[in-house]
Write a protein that holds these residues in place. Structure first.
Motif, PDB file in Angstrom:
ATOM      1  N   GLU A  11       0.832  -1.214   0.000  1.00 13.90           N
ATOM      2  CA  GLU A  11       0.000   0.000   0.000  1.00 13.90           C
ATOM      3  C   GLU A  11       0.861   1.256   0.000  1.00 13.90           C
ATOM      4  O   GLU A  11       0.539   2.234  -0.676  1.00 13.90           O
ATOM      5  CB  GLU A  11      -0.960   0.004   1.189  1.00 13.90           C
ATOM      6  N   GLY A  13       3.716   1.456  -1.395  1.00 17.92           N
ATOM      7  CA  GLY A  13       4.190   1.524  -2.778  1.00 17.92           C
ATOM      8  C   GLY A  13       3.166   2.149  -3.705  1.00 17.92           C
ATOM      9  O   GLY A  13       3.507   2.979  -4.557  1.00 17.92           O
ATOM     10  N   LYS A  14       1.895   1.754  -3.548  1.00 17.36           N
ATOM     11  CA  LYS A  14       0.831   2.332  -4.384  1.00 17.36           C
ATOM     12  C   LYS A  14       0.761   3.840  -4.188  1.00 17.36           C
ATOM     13  O   LYS A  14       0.688   4.599  -5.153  1.00 17.36           O
ATOM     14  CB  LYS A  14      -0.525   1.722  -4.023  1.00 17.36           C
ATOM     15  N   SER A  16       3.093   5.876  -3.065  1.00 19.62           N
ATOM     16  CA  SER A  16       4.260   6.592  -3.598  1.00 19.62           C
ATOM     17  C   SER A  16       4.257   6.667  -5.118  1.00 19.62           C
ATOM     18  O   SER A  16       4.694   7.666  -5.665  1.00 19.62           O
ATOM     19  CB  SER A  16       5.583   5.992  -3.202  1.00 19.62           C
ATOM     20  N   ARG A  17       3.759   5.621  -5.775  1.00 19.97           N
ATOM     21  CA  ARG A  17       3.705   5.659  -7.241  1.00 19.97           C
ATOM     22  C   ARG A  17       2.658   6.652  -7.742  1.00 19.97           C
ATOM     23  O   ARG A  17       2.865   7.338  -8.735  1.00 19.97           O
ATOM     24  CB  ARG A  17       3.401   4.264  -7.802  1.00 19.97           C
ATOM     25  N   LEU A  18       1.520   6.701  -7.070  1.00 18.81           N
ATOM     26  CA  LEU A  18       0.417   7.535  -7.546  1.00 18.81           C
ATOM     27  C   LEU A  18       0.502   8.992  -7.098  1.00 18.81           C
ATOM     28  O   LEU A  18      -0.038   9.876  -7.759  1.00 18.81           O
ATOM     29  CB  LEU A  18      -0.915   6.938  -7.071  1.00 18.81           C
TER      30      LEU A  18
END
Length: 95
Positions: A11, A13-14, A16-18
């Motif tokens: 979560e 990671g999601k 930080s990517r978005l």
């Protein structure tokens, strides 16, 4: 780490990517309500996992951040020894 940490890490990671795209679209006024809802749901999931992780850590007796800061690991608390000087390889062999 405890078993649920992999979900928590995913979560994070999601988010930080978005985050860069969502922030940009928000600032520019181009963030659609649908995307805003989707990102909000991801943030809610991250929050729920963070809370559960904190509760699990408390039950396991893992140190809190304050306790960890009061007694940092030896490699952080100690002094760092200087590295040895680097020899210049060009001047060391043929001068």
């Amino acid at each position: 780490m405890i078993p649920d940490d992999s979900d928590l890490i995913a979560e994070f990671g999601k988010v930080s990517r978005l985050m860069p795209g969502v922030l940009f679209d928000f600032i520019m006024g181009t963030l659609t309500p649908e995307r805003q809802h989707e990102f909000g749901e991801i943030l809610i999931m991250l929050g729920e996992l963070l809370i559960k992780n904190a509760e699990d850590r408390e039950q396991l007796g893992q140190p809190t951040t304050v306790e960890a800061a009061d007694s940092p690991p030896p490699q952080v608390a100690g002094t760092v020894e200087p590295l040895p000087p680097v020899r210049d390889q060009q001047s060391s062999g043929t001068d």
